[in-house]
Design an enzyme around this catalytic site. Structure first.
Site, PDB file in Angstrom:
ATOM      1  N   TYR A  95     -26.810   6.002  10.509  1.00 42.99           N
ATOM      2  CA  TYR A  95     -27.680   7.214  10.118  1.00 42.99           C
ATOM      3  C   TYR A  95     -28.864   6.711   9.321  1.00 42.99           C
ATOM      4  O   TYR A  95     -29.924   7.305   9.209  1.00 42.99           O
ATOM      5  CB  TYR A  95     -26.843   8.117   9.037  1.00 42.99           C
ATOM      6  CG  TYR A  95     -26.023   9.208  10.222  1.00 42.99           C
ATOM      7  CD1 TYR A  95     -26.293  10.286  10.547  1.00 42.99           C
ATOM      8  CD2 TYR A  95     -24.990   8.615  10.674  1.00 42.99           C
ATOM      9  CE1 TYR A  95     -25.883  11.206  11.633  1.00 42.99           C
ATOM     10  CE2 TYR A  95     -24.028   9.433  11.639  1.00 42.99           C
ATOM     11  CZ  TYR A  95     -24.636  10.750  12.044  1.00 42.99           C
ATOM     12  OH  TYR A  95     -23.985  11.445  12.813  1.00 42.99           O
ATOM     13  N   HIS A 121     -23.107   9.018   5.169  1.00 43.77           N
ATOM     14  CA  HIS A 121     -24.373   8.790   6.217  1.00 43.77           C
ATOM     15  C   HIS A 121     -25.486   8.226   5.402  1.00 43.77           C
ATOM     16  O   HIS A 121     -26.855   8.371   5.823  1.00 43.77           O
ATOM     17  CB  HIS A 121     -24.755  10.527   6.985  1.00 43.77           C
ATOM     18  CG  HIS A 121     -23.878  10.702   8.204  1.00 43.77           C
ATOM     19  ND1 HIS A 121     -23.781  11.784   8.783  1.00 43.77           N
ATOM     20  CD2 HIS A 121     -22.748  10.334   8.354  1.00 43.77           C
ATOM     21  CE1 HIS A 121     -22.757  12.127   9.614  1.00 43.77           C
ATOM     22  NE2 HIS A 121     -22.111  10.879   9.504  1.00 43.77           N
ATOM     23  N   ASN A 141     -19.137  18.524   8.377  1.00 39.08           N
ATOM     24  CA  ASN A 141     -20.239  18.205   7.853  1.00 39.08           C
ATOM     25  C   ASN A 141     -21.039  19.167   7.240  1.00 39.08           C
ATOM     26  O   ASN A 141     -20.839  20.260   7.455  1.00 39.08           O
ATOM     27  CB  ASN A 141     -21.126  17.646   9.053  1.00 39.08           C
ATOM     28  CG  ASN A 141     -20.900  16.271   9.372  1.00 39.08           C
ATOM     29  OD1 ASN A 141     -20.731  15.555   8.298  1.00 39.08           O
ATOM     30  ND2 ASN A 141     -20.822  15.687  10.615  1.00 39.08           N
TER      31      ASN A 141
HETATM   32  C1  G6P Z   1     -21.007  10.793  14.167  1.00 38.50           C
HETATM   33  C2  G6P Z   1     -20.875  11.477  12.729  1.00 38.50           C
HETATM   34  C3  G6P Z   1     -20.148  12.798  12.537  1.00 38.50           C
HETATM   35  C4  G6P Z   1     -20.703  13.829  13.542  1.00 38.50           C
HETATM   36  C5  G6P Z   1     -20.934  13.244  14.987  1.00 38.50           C
HETATM   37  C6  G6P Z   1     -21.449  14.144  15.803  1.00 38.50           C
HETATM   38  O1  G6P Z   1     -19.559  10.453  14.370  1.00 38.50           O
HETATM   39  O2  G6P Z   1     -20.249  10.463  11.900  1.00 38.50           O
HETATM   40  O3  G6P Z   1     -20.149  13.362  11.284  1.00 38.50           O
HETATM   41  O4  G6P Z   1     -19.995  14.934  13.588  1.00 38.50           O
HETATM   42  O5  G6P Z   1     -21.284  12.007  15.034  1.00 38.50           O
HETATM   43  O6  G6P Z   1     -21.519  13.828  16.996  1.00 38.50           O
HETATM   44  P1  G6P Z   1     -21.651  14.867  18.257  1.00 38.50           P
HETATM   45  O7  G6P Z   1     -21.374  14.503  19.674  1.00 38.50           O
HETATM   46  O8  G6P Z   1     -21.330  16.237  17.864  1.00 38.50           O
HETATM   47  O9  G6P Z   1     -23.672  14.861  18.366  1.00 38.50           O
END
Ligand code: G6P
Length: 438
Positions: free
Chosen positions: A253, A201, A150
């Site tokens: 998002y 997002h 990201n």
């Molecule tokens: C979602 C998003 C990802 C992000 C993740 C974060 O899956 O699509 O882009 O990296 O959430 O998850 P976390 O457990 O790291 O907060």
């Protein structure tokens, strides 16, 4: 002779790696894999060792002959690859915690991919991603770079416009939306189709189909279980009025853009209650996960991994890889060059759209004017993204400030200037492009 695909995973020590290995094993019949190489930096070496041992036990348990090796030599690991997966985090979770907390000092949402947090992460990440691209170019590599790192939209755009390598940006949100709909309607995931468009997002399912029949209205009016959210995003319902007004299913998002005040209040309450930002909570989840991973009896992906937001990202990664590797066409939502798919955005913008994936890569399937209800927001965020990519590449502070001013989650120019000052100050060592300016 090759007996299967050769894959390198950059950020191999991530707690997510067992998810990817599980996906590779689940799709082994479609895409045999010969070698998986995990790469990390020396700070991540111990985590990588733990993850590699669990991954080898998982491979053995499933009776597959896949070599899994580890290295700290990134460039060496890029040689002779079919696929390179980016899933690294420059500065680790500590940097993420700063990205989330700096904007909150000034009344703005603290999130790692959208708003000022995503901006900071882009400035740190894009130069490293472009170094990887340079290595692949110099090696004359034909590998596909699949990017999960990201902020995926800006990272993909930097790769598409500042390198000659073959890159596709991936995200797990669209597949989670598809899965939630499939579950709510009692059908298989591959029976659910979506016309998807927007930015990573910041995207929408404009039409939803089950077995080819348009069920968009039914999905919008269905139980909220069909309107998925992820473990890391506040689970607030969209509400009938909003869905009726936009007539599309939004990416989770969008809650940060459309329920901003409430989300900010919740984030502040979490801080006041000593819960920290999401990064702090993820640190605790990770510590538990790594303890679990070290159990020599564990031979599969543990259910606790679902506490992370990245659920099913391996499904996306492996589906894309196998469609390319076997030249077996498949429709997926990915981040690619816009071309003429969304005529109101630049041709070289990275967009998140339904695409056809096959041996030639990914081509957009969706095309059309964007609905007025969301066009302005998407264009504004794309202006922010364009400026951020430019700032990340050039290290130009004026462009960086212009980027933040354009972000709808940054409340004023005064706040933008303060956030920029703090980001540059607190990321020293990670932003050489700015530091060189003196
Ligand atoms: C979602 C998003 C990802 C992000 C993740 C974060 O899956 O699509 O882009 O990296 O959430 O998850 P976390 O457990 O790291 O907060």
């Amino acid at each position: 002779m090759n007996t299967g695909a050769r894959i390198t995973v950059i950020g191999g020590g991530s707690s997510y790696t067992p998810e990817l290995v599980d996906g590779i094993l689940n799709h082994y019949e479609e895409m045999p894999v010969e070698q998986i190489t995990l790469v990390d930096i020396s700070d991540g070496a111990e985590k990588m060792r733990i993850v590699a041992e669990l991954s080898r036990r998982m491979i053995e348990q499933r009776g597959r002959k896949i070599t899994l090796d580890t290295t700290l030599d990134r460039r060496a690991a890029l040689k002779d690859r079919d696929f390179v997966c980016n899933q690294f985090r420059v500065g680790g979770l500590k940097a993420r915690a700063r990205d989330e907390s700096i904007p909150m000092r000034y009344g703005a949402i603290g999130q790692e991919t959208v708003g000022a947090g995503g901006f900071a992460k882009a400035l740190r990440t894009i130069p490293v991603v472009l170094e990887i691209a340079r290595d692949l170019e110099e090696l004359g590599s034909k590998a596909w770079l699949l990017n999960f790192t990201n902020p995926a939209s800006m990272v993909t755009q930097a790769l598409l416009n500042h390198s000659n390598i073959r890159a596709i940006g991936l995200c797990n949100v669209p597949i989670n939306m598809q899965m939630a709909i499939a579950q709510a309607f009692g059908v298989q995931v591959d029976e659910v189709g979506m016309d998807f468009f927007g930015l990573n997002h910041l995207s929408f399912a404009r039409h939803i189909y089950i077995k080819g029949r348009d069920v968009t209205r039914e999905v919008l009016h269905a139980t909220t279980d069909a309107h998925q959210t992820l473990a890391n995003i506040p689970a607030k319902e969209w509400g009938d009025d909003l869905l009726q007004a936009i007539q599309m299913l939004p990416n989770s998002y969008l809650r940060y853009y459309w329920f901003g005040d409430e989300t900010y209040r919740q984030q502040t309450a979490d801080l006041d209650a000593g819960k920290g930002t999401r990064a702090i909570r993820v640190m605790a989840i990770e510590a538990e996960l790594f303890k679990t991973y070290q159990n020599p009896e564990l031979k599969e992906k543990p259910p606790e991994l679902q506490k992370r937001g990245g659920a099913y990202y391996s499904e996306v990664a492996v589906s894309v890889m196998s469609a390319i590797y076997a030249n077996r066409p498949r429709e997926m939502v990915v981040n690619i060059r816009n071309g003429h798919a969304l005529p109101e955005l630049a041709i070289d913008a990275a967009v998140e759209v339904s695409a056809l994936i096959d041996g030639r890569g990914a081509r957009p399937l969706y095309s059309g004017l964007m609905p007025n209800a969301v066009r302005g927001l998407i264009q504004q965020v794309k202006a922010f993204e364009d400026l951020t990519v430019e700032a990340a590449v050039t290290g130009d502070r004026d462009i960086a400030l212009a980027a933040l001013i354009n972000n709808p989650l940054v409340p004023s120019t005064d706040v933008a200037a303060k956030i920029l000052r703090d980001i540059l100050r607190e990321n020293s060592g990670y932003l050489p492009q700015f530091e060189l300016e003196g």
